[in-house]
Scaffold this motif. Structure first.
Motif, short mmCIF file in Angstrom:
data_model
loop_
_atom_site.label_atom_id
_atom_site.label_comp_id
_atom_site.label_asym_id
_atom_site.label_seq_id
_atom_site.Cartn_x
_atom_site.Cartn_y
_atom_site.Cartn_z
N CYS A 157 -6.55 29.32 -17.76
CA CYS A 157 -6.61 27.90 -18.32
C CYS A 157 -5.86 27.02 -17.60
N VAL A 158 -6.31 26.02 -17.29
CA VAL A 158 -5.78 24.61 -16.22
C VAL A 158 -5.43 23.54 -17.49
N LEU A 159 -4.22 23.33 -17.63
CA LEU A 159 -3.80 22.01 -18.18
C LEU A 159 -2.79 20.95 -17.65
N MET A 160 -3.12 19.59 -17.91
CA MET A 160 -2.29 18.73 -17.22
C MET A 160 -1.63 17.77 -18.40
N ARG A 161 -0.60 17.25 -17.97
CA ARG A 161 0.09 16.13 -18.89
C ARG A 161 -0.46 14.76 -18.60
N ALA A 162 -1.29 14.45 -19.44
CA ALA A 162 -2.18 13.03 -19.16
C ALA A 162 -1.03 12.07 -18.83
N GLU A 163 0.12 11.99 -19.51
CA GLU A 163 0.90 10.62 -19.45
C GLU A 163 1.68 10.72 -18.02
N ALA A 164 1.60 12.02 -17.13
CA ALA A 164 2.02 12.04 -15.97
C ALA A 164 1.05 11.48 -14.88
N THR A 165 -0.15 11.10 -15.22
CA THR A 165 -1.03 10.64 -14.03
C THR A 165 -0.19 9.53 -13.40
N PRO A 166 -0.26 9.33 -12.22
CA PRO A 166 0.35 8.34 -11.45
C PRO A 166 -0.14 6.82 -11.80
N LYS A 167 0.67 5.90 -11.90
CA LYS A 167 -0.23 4.87 -12.28
C LYS A 167 -0.87 4.08 -11.21
N ALA A 176 3.21 21.22 -26.40
CA ALA A 176 4.37 20.78 -25.24
C ALA A 176 3.73 19.50 -24.55
N GLY A 177 2.56 18.91 -24.95
CA GLY A 177 2.05 17.95 -24.34
C GLY A 177 0.91 18.05 -23.14
N PHE A 178 0.43 19.27 -22.93
CA PHE A 178 -0.64 19.29 -21.97
C PHE A 178 -1.92 19.50 -22.74
N GLY A 179 -2.93 19.08 -21.85
CA GLY A 179 -4.39 18.98 -22.34
C GLY A 179 -5.02 19.63 -21.37
N ILE A 180 -6.25 20.45 -21.88
CA ILE A 180 -7.13 21.23 -21.05
C ILE A 180 -7.98 20.45 -19.97
N THR A 181 -7.93 20.73 -18.92
CA THR A 181 -8.99 20.39 -17.99
C THR A 181 -9.86 21.27 -17.35
N GLY A 182 -9.69 22.46 -17.74
CA GLY A 182 -10.60 23.47 -17.12
C GLY A 182 -10.38 24.89 -17.54
N MET A 183 -11.36 25.71 -17.96
CA MET A 183 -11.31 27.02 -18.46
C MET A 183 -12.11 27.94 -17.64
N TYR A 184 -11.87 28.98 -16.71
CA TYR A 184 -12.41 29.75 -15.78
C TYR A 184 -12.24 31.24 -16.16
N PRO A 185 -13.42 31.84 -16.45
CA PRO A 185 -13.27 33.30 -16.62
C PRO A 185 -12.88 34.15 -15.60
N VAL A 186 -11.73 34.97 -15.76
CA VAL A 186 -11.16 36.04 -14.84
C VAL A 186 -11.67 37.27 -14.58
N HIS A 211 -10.45 23.16 -8.28
CA HIS A 211 -10.26 22.24 -9.41
C HIS A 211 -8.51 21.95 -9.54
N VAL A 212 -7.94 23.06 -9.20
CA VAL A 212 -6.26 23.12 -9.16
C VAL A 212 -5.88 22.18 -8.15
N ALA A 213 -6.50 22.42 -6.84
CA ALA A 213 -6.18 21.45 -5.78
C ALA A 213 -6.48 20.10 -5.91
N ALA A 214 -7.55 19.89 -6.60
CA ALA A 214 -8.06 18.46 -7.01
C ALA A 214 -6.74 17.62 -7.91
N MET A 215 -6.64 18.54 -8.97
CA MET A 215 -5.53 18.14 -9.93
C MET A 215 -4.17 17.75 -9.19
N LEU A 216 -3.80 18.67 -8.43
CA LEU A 216 -2.52 18.57 -7.60
C LEU A 216 -2.54 17.11 -6.95
N ALA A 217 -3.63 16.88 -6.26
CA ALA A 217 -3.80 15.55 -5.36
C ALA A 217 -3.87 14.37 -6.42
#
Length: 314
Positions: free
Chosen positions: A303-313, A279-289, A98-104
């Motif tokens: 807990c993976v969070l992304m800043r929605a406003e940072a999505t490339p146009k 701080a402007g981040f929203g949860i995209t995934g929660m995974y038990p460790v 999931h992180v790799a997908a969000m990074l892309a």
């Protein structure tokens, strides 16, 4: 030297059978005309393994279809009996995927790997195709030596021997706890759960602020789009505080949040998530460790969070 068995597998595509090598003695064999990956099997596919008598269908393997994706997960019977271990291993894989997908998706080009240990997280990202810069931080001398060795052949993987926190200082970190070394002492719950917490040595380490190291870490990137990963055994909010206003530059982040606290004075999941969301981040995934074997309760989540406003146009 290649065995006759391996030479035979290499010849099989010539007679219309596709072979994917999984591990020594194990291969995925299919009549399909299209090349397959381990997760791309269909009804014409078997898991086979090398036995003393030759090649045989693997006994006790269960094929689990993953929704409508077309992917199939093969679960060995012995592995399937340990539900907890299987679930946690799957969660670790799914989290990194999931992180790799969000990074892309967010076009991130620099991952700040805080609490890198010996580089496990960075290596998983590389295996899943992330090719951007990685900047890893690990403060203890013995573990940093392993991290430095792991990164030596990767020119875009930079390593720093320091911890990160709210202020520039030095501090004593508990060592000898394997991947759980912490600047915080163990809680009563932590002591009951892990015997390693009842013995400890300490090492003096340097602590820097994240905003103080960012310019150096991002140097050479024309359009920096950083992502922050923290796994600091109860110290993540201190690392986050050290970013100051520059936390707004991160397109996303990842933090290990605690449901049951292993470290004295560490924040609970609610406090941590509220800070990140403010701080402007929203949860995209929660995974038990980790989970309790006796009760099934989750102890910590990634807990993976992304800043929605940072999505490339688009």
């Amino acid at each position: 030297m290649q065995t006759p068995y391996r030479r035979l597998l290499r010849l099989m595509p010539r007679i219309g059978v596709q072979v994917t090598d999984i591990a020594p003695g194990t291969a995925l064999v299919s009549r399909s005309a299209t090349p397959l990956s381990v997760t791309g099997a269909d009804k014409g596919t078997w898991i086979v393994r090398r036995t003393k008598g030759g090649v045989a269908q693997a006994p006790g393997a269960t094929a689990v279809r993953l929704g409508e994706t077309g992917a199939v997960l093969f679960v060995d019977a012995a592995a399937g009996r340990d539900e907890r271990a299987l679930q946690l291993a799957a969660a670790e894989y799914l989290c990194t995927q999931h992180v790799a997908a969000m990074l892309a998706l967010y076009e991130a080009n620099c991952v700040f790997d805080v609490g890198a240990n010996s580089g496990q997280y960075a290596r998983r990202l590389r295996r899943l195709g992330y090719a951007g810069r990685i900047v890893s931080f690990e403060p203890t001398s013995e573990t940093f030596a392993k991290l430095e060795k792991a990164a030596a052949q990767d020119p875009d993987w930079h390593v720093y021997r320091c911890g990160l926190g709210r202020e520039e200082t030095t501090a004593e970190i508990h060592t000898g706890w394997k991947t759980m070394n912490s600047l915080l002492g163990p809680s009563d719950y932590g002591k009951d759960r892990y015997g390693r917490f009842n013995r400890s040595e300490t090492e003096e380490i340097r602590i820097r602020r994240l905003d103080e190291v960012m310019d150096e870490a991002l140097d050479g990137l024309s359009d920096p789009r950083p992502y922050l990963k923290m796994d600091t055994q109860g110290y993540d909010l201190e690392v986050f505080a050290g970013a100051g206003k520059r936390v707004e530059e991160f397109v996303g982040m990842q933090s290990e949040v605690a449901v049951l606290r292993l470290y004295e004075g560490s924040p609970g999941m609610g406090e941590a998530v509220a800070t990140y969301e403010a701080a402007g981040f929203g949860i995209t995934g929660m995974y038990p460790v980790t989970r309790e074997a006796t009760t099934g309760r989750v102890i910590e989540f990634d807990c993976v969070l992304m800043r929605a406003e940072a999505t490339p146009k688009q």
